[in-house]
Design a protein around this motif. Structure first.
Motif, PDB file in Angstrom:
ATOM      1  N   ARG A 266       0.808  -1.229   0.000  1.00 30.84           N
ATOM      2  CA  ARG A 266       0.000   0.000   0.000  1.00 30.84           C
ATOM      3  C   ARG A 266       0.840   1.279   0.000  1.00 30.84           C
ATOM      4  O   ARG A 266       0.496   2.219  -0.709  1.00 30.84           O
ATOM      5  N   PRO A 267       1.908   1.371   0.790  1.00 28.36           N
ATOM      6  CA  PRO A 267       2.726   2.593   0.711  1.00 28.36           C
ATOM      7  C   PRO A 267       3.304   2.832  -0.692  1.00 28.36           C
ATOM      8  O   PRO A 267       3.475   3.974  -1.112  1.00 28.36           O
ATOM      9  N   ALA A 268       3.580   1.761  -1.414  1.00 31.70           N
ATOM     10  CA  ALA A 268       4.082   1.912  -2.781  1.00 31.70           C
ATOM     11  C   ALA A 268       3.000   2.519  -3.677  1.00 31.70           C
ATOM     12  O   ALA A 268       3.283   3.387  -4.509  1.00 31.70           O
ATOM     13  N   PHE A 269       1.749   2.066  -3.487  1.00 34.77           N
ATOM     14  CA  PHE A 269       0.636   2.674  -4.225  1.00 34.77           C
ATOM     15  C   PHE A 269       0.574   4.165  -3.918  1.00 34.77           C
ATOM     16  O   PHE A 269       0.375   5.000  -4.799  1.00 34.77           O
ATOM     17  N   GLY A 270       0.747   4.500  -2.652  1.00 32.97           N
ATOM     18  CA  GLY A 270       0.713   5.894  -2.240  1.00 32.97           C
ATOM     19  C   GLY A 270       1.812   6.717  -2.899  1.00 32.97           C
ATOM     20  O   GLY A 270       1.575   7.847  -3.327  1.00 32.97           O
ATOM     21  N   GLN A 271       3.003   6.154  -2.972  1.00 36.65           N
ATOM     22  CA  GLN A 271       4.110   6.858  -3.630  1.00 36.65           C
ATOM     23  C   GLN A 271       3.796   7.106  -5.103  1.00 36.65           C
ATOM     24  O   GLN A 271       4.043   8.200  -5.620  1.00 36.65           O
ATOM     25  N   LEU A 272       3.269   6.100  -5.773  1.00 37.26           N
ATOM     26  CA  LEU A 272       2.937   6.249  -7.187  1.00 37.26           C
ATOM     27  C   LEU A 272       1.840   7.290  -7.377  1.00 37.26           C
ATOM     28  O   LEU A 272       1.889   8.110  -8.296  1.00 37.26           O
ATOM     29  N   TRP A 273       0.855   7.262  -6.503  1.00 33.90           N
ATOM     30  CA  TRP A 273      -0.236   8.240  -6.543  1.00 33.90           C
ATOM     31  C   TRP A 273       0.321   9.657  -6.365  1.00 33.90           C
ATOM     32  O   TRP A 273       0.004  10.567  -7.130  1.00 33.90           O
ATOM     33  N   LEU A 274       1.141   9.846  -5.340  1.00 30.64           N
ATOM     34  CA  LEU A 274       1.678  11.177  -5.054  1.00 30.64           C
ATOM     35  C   LEU A 274       2.526  11.703  -6.207  1.00 30.64           C
ATOM     36  O   LEU A 274       2.512  12.897  -6.497  1.00 30.64           O
ATOM     37  N   ASP A 275       3.251  10.826  -6.851  1.00 31.24           N
ATOM     38  CA  ASP A 275       4.121  11.263  -7.933  1.00 31.24           C
ATOM     39  C   ASP A 275       3.342  11.572  -9.210  1.00 31.24           C
ATOM     40  O   ASP A 275       3.611  12.572  -9.870  1.00 31.24           O
ATOM     41  N   LEU A 276       2.382  10.730  -9.559  1.00 33.43           N
ATOM     42  CA  LEU A 276       1.741  10.851 -10.868  1.00 33.43           C
ATOM     43  C   LEU A 276       0.394  11.562 -10.866  1.00 33.43           C
ATOM     44  O   LEU A 276      -0.012  12.111 -11.897  1.00 33.43           O
ATOM     45  N   SER A 277      -0.327  11.578  -9.751  1.00 34.12           N
ATOM     46  CA  SER A 277      -1.674  12.157  -9.771  1.00 34.12           C
ATOM     47  C   SER A 277      -1.705  13.638 -10.142  1.00 34.12           C
ATOM     48  O   SER A 277      -2.610  14.047 -10.882  1.00 34.12           O
ATOM     49  N   PRO A 278      -0.761  14.476  -9.680  1.00 29.47           N
ATOM     50  CA  PRO A 278      -0.820  15.880 -10.132  1.00 29.47           C
ATOM     51  C   PRO A 278      -0.644  16.018 -11.648  1.00 29.47           C
ATOM     52  O   PRO A 278      -1.286  16.855 -12.280  1.00 29.47           O
ATOM     53  N   ARG A 279       0.192  15.174 -12.228  1.00 28.43           N
ATOM     54  CA  ARG A 279       0.403  15.218 -13.680  1.00 28.43           C
ATOM     55  C   ARG A 279      -0.832  14.739 -14.428  1.00 28.43           C
ATOM     56  O   ARG A 279      -1.191  15.288 -15.462  1.00 28.43           O
ATOM     57  N   VAL A 280      -1.469  13.698 -13.901  1.00 30.85           N
ATOM     58  CA  VAL A 280      -2.689  13.192 -14.535  1.00 30.85           C
ATOM     59  C   VAL A 280      -3.785  14.256 -14.466  1.00 30.85           C
ATOM     60  O   VAL A 280      -4.464  14.530 -15.458  1.00 30.85           O
ATOM     61  N   ALA A 281      -3.944  14.870 -13.308  1.00 29.91           N
ATOM     62  CA  ALA A 281      -4.964  15.918 -13.161  1.00 29.91           C
ATOM     63  C   ALA A 281      -4.675  17.086 -14.110  1.00 29.91           C
ATOM     64  O   ALA A 281      -5.595  17.628 -14.736  1.00 29.91           O
ATOM     65  N   ALA A 282      -3.414  17.469 -14.238  1.00 25.86           N
ATOM     66  CA  ALA A 282      -3.057  18.557 -15.159  1.00 25.86           C
ATOM     67  C   ALA A 282      -3.353  18.163 -16.602  1.00 25.86           C
ATOM     68  O   ALA A 282      -3.849  18.979 -17.391  1.00 25.86           O
ATOM     69  N   TYR A 283      -3.064  16.915 -16.946  1.00 27.38           N
ATOM     70  CA  TYR A 283      -3.367  16.424 -18.293  1.00 27.38           C
ATOM     71  C   TYR A 283      -4.876  16.510 -18.546  1.00 27.38           C
ATOM     72  O   TYR A 283      -5.311  16.988 -19.593  1.00 27.38           O
ATOM     73  N   LEU A 284      -5.663  16.065 -17.581  1.00 24.65           N
ATOM     74  CA  LEU A 284      -7.113  16.089 -17.741  1.00 24.65           C
ATOM     75  C   LEU A 284      -7.637  17.529 -17.828  1.00 24.65           C
ATOM     76  O   LEU A 284      -8.487  17.826 -18.671  1.00 24.65           O
ATOM     77  N   ARG A 285      -7.128  18.413 -16.976  1.00 23.81           N
ATOM     78  CA  ARG A 285      -7.539  19.821 -17.025  1.00 23.81           C
ATOM     79  C   ARG A 285      -7.184  20.446 -18.368  1.00 23.81           C
ATOM     80  O   ARG A 285      -7.954  21.247 -18.897  1.00 23.81           O
ATOM     81  N   SER A 286      -6.034  20.077 -18.921  1.00 20.12           N
ATOM     82  CA  SER A 286      -5.622  20.653 -20.205  1.00 20.12           C
ATOM     83  C   SER A 286      -6.564  20.234 -21.328  1.00 20.12           C
ATOM     84  O   SER A 286      -6.566  20.856 -22.391  1.00 20.12           O
ATOM     85  N   HIS A 287      -7.350  19.197 -21.085  1.00 18.06           N
ATOM     86  CA  HIS A 287      -8.336  18.740 -22.062  1.00 18.06           C
ATOM     87  C   HIS A 287      -9.752  19.145 -21.676  1.00 18.06           C
ATOM     88  O   HIS A 287     -10.722  18.603 -22.200  1.00 18.06           O
ATOM     89  N   GLY A 288      -9.878  20.058 -20.726  1.00 18.77           N
ATOM     90  CA  GLY A 288     -11.191  20.601 -20.386  1.00 18.77           C
ATOM     91  C   GLY A 288     -12.036  19.751 -19.467  1.00 18.77           C
ATOM     92  O   GLY A 288     -13.230  19.970 -19.352  1.00 18.77           O
ATOM     93  N   VAL A 289     -11.447  18.772 -18.804  1.00 22.03           N
ATOM     94  CA  VAL A 289     -12.206  17.939 -17.866  1.00 22.03           C
ATOM     95  C   VAL A 289     -12.419  18.754 -16.594  1.00 22.03           C
ATOM     96  O   VAL A 289     -11.466  19.077 -15.890  1.00 22.03           O
ATOM     97  N   ALA A 290     -13.675  19.112 -16.326  1.00 26.34           N
ATOM     98  CA  ALA A 290     -13.988  20.006 -15.205  1.00 26.34           C
ATOM     99  C   ALA A 290     -13.722  19.352 -13.852  1.00 26.34           C
ATOM    100  O   ALA A 290     -13.235  20.003 -12.939  1.00 26.34           O
ATOM    101  N   ASP A 291     -14.043  18.095 -13.713  1.00 28.56           N
ATOM    102  CA  ASP A 291     -13.849  17.401 -12.434  1.00 28.56           C
ATOM    103  C   ASP A 291     -12.610  16.506 -12.530  1.00 28.56           C
ATOM    104  O   ASP A 291     -12.662  15.299 -12.326  1.00 28.56           O
ATOM    105  N   ALA A 292     -11.476  17.137 -12.813  1.00 27.20           N
ATOM    106  CA  ALA A 292     -10.220  16.422 -13.075  1.00 27.20           C
ATOM    107  C   ALA A 292      -9.786  15.563 -11.894  1.00 27.20           C
ATOM    108  O   ALA A 292      -9.245  14.471 -12.088  1.00 27.20           O
TER     109      ALA A 292
END
Length: 194
Positions: free
Chosen positions: A18-44
């Motif tokens: 589980r801590p490994a999942f957390g590390q992956l989430w912390l590292d990649l989730s801001p980038r994924v959210a930014a990618y989604l926002r850049s495509h107009g996804v309102a609830d990124a």
């Protein structure tokens, strides 16, 4: 997170750490959210959670290291972004709390972060790109994927991705710097050579 740390986190996540999942989430989730926002996804943020839920559900079948994991995450993010737009097209306009007009007593952390990051000129310039061009730039810059990984995520050949990236950067350059030379540069050049 550097590639060795990501490889290690992915290996641990594959066996249910589980801590490994957390590390992956912390590292990649801001980038994924930014990618989604850049495509107009309102609830990124919600869609980002859906992306990681889908990815983590298939971890037992996943093979590869950190780079392959990052490519998988952005492949799922791309598909969720397409699905999100299809749903909005079928269901019509979707109002968010911001659209309702009632201002909260204090701005949310998300609003404060977006206000600090968002530059209207850049957002407007990104709006002039085609959807494919935005996808390529977001995957290359925000997700830090290679050309080959970007091509795999989008299901396009490498040449098409290179062309889309080149055209997108050229369009952004023109949009953000419509007059690349100072107004008097040509007059000064002509005066020197007269």
């Amino acid at each position: 997170m550097d590639s060795a740390l990501m490889d290690a986190a992915v290996a641990r996540a594959k066996v249910g750490d589980r801590p490994a999942f957390g590390q992956l989430w912390l590292d990649l989730s801001p980038r994924v959210a930014a990618y989604l926002r850049s495509h107009g996804v309102a609830d990124a943020e919600d869609v980002t959670s859906e992306v990681f839920l889908a990815v983590f559900r298939q971890m037992d079948r996943f093979s590869g290291g950190g780079a392959a994991f990052r490519a998988l995450v952005f492949t799922v993010a791309h598909r969720r972004q397409v699905d999100w737009h299809r749903q909005r097209t079928r269901r019509g306009t979707w109002l968010t709390l911001d659209d309702l007009g009632s201002e909260p007593a204090s701005p949310s952390a998300e609003s404060a972060a977006l206000a600090a990051i968002a530059d209207e000129q850049v957002v407007a310039a990104l709006g002039t790109l085609t959807a494919d061009q935005r996808s390529v730039l977001a995957l290359r810059v925000v997700a830090e994927l290679s050309l080959e990984e970007t091509a795999a995520v989008l299901g396009k050949d490498l040449g098409a991705v290179k062309s889309l990236q080149h055209r997108a950067l050229a369009r952004l350059r023109r949009k953000l710097s419509p007059d690349p030379y100072p107004r008097d540069a040509l007059a000064r050049l002509n005066a020197r050579h007269a």
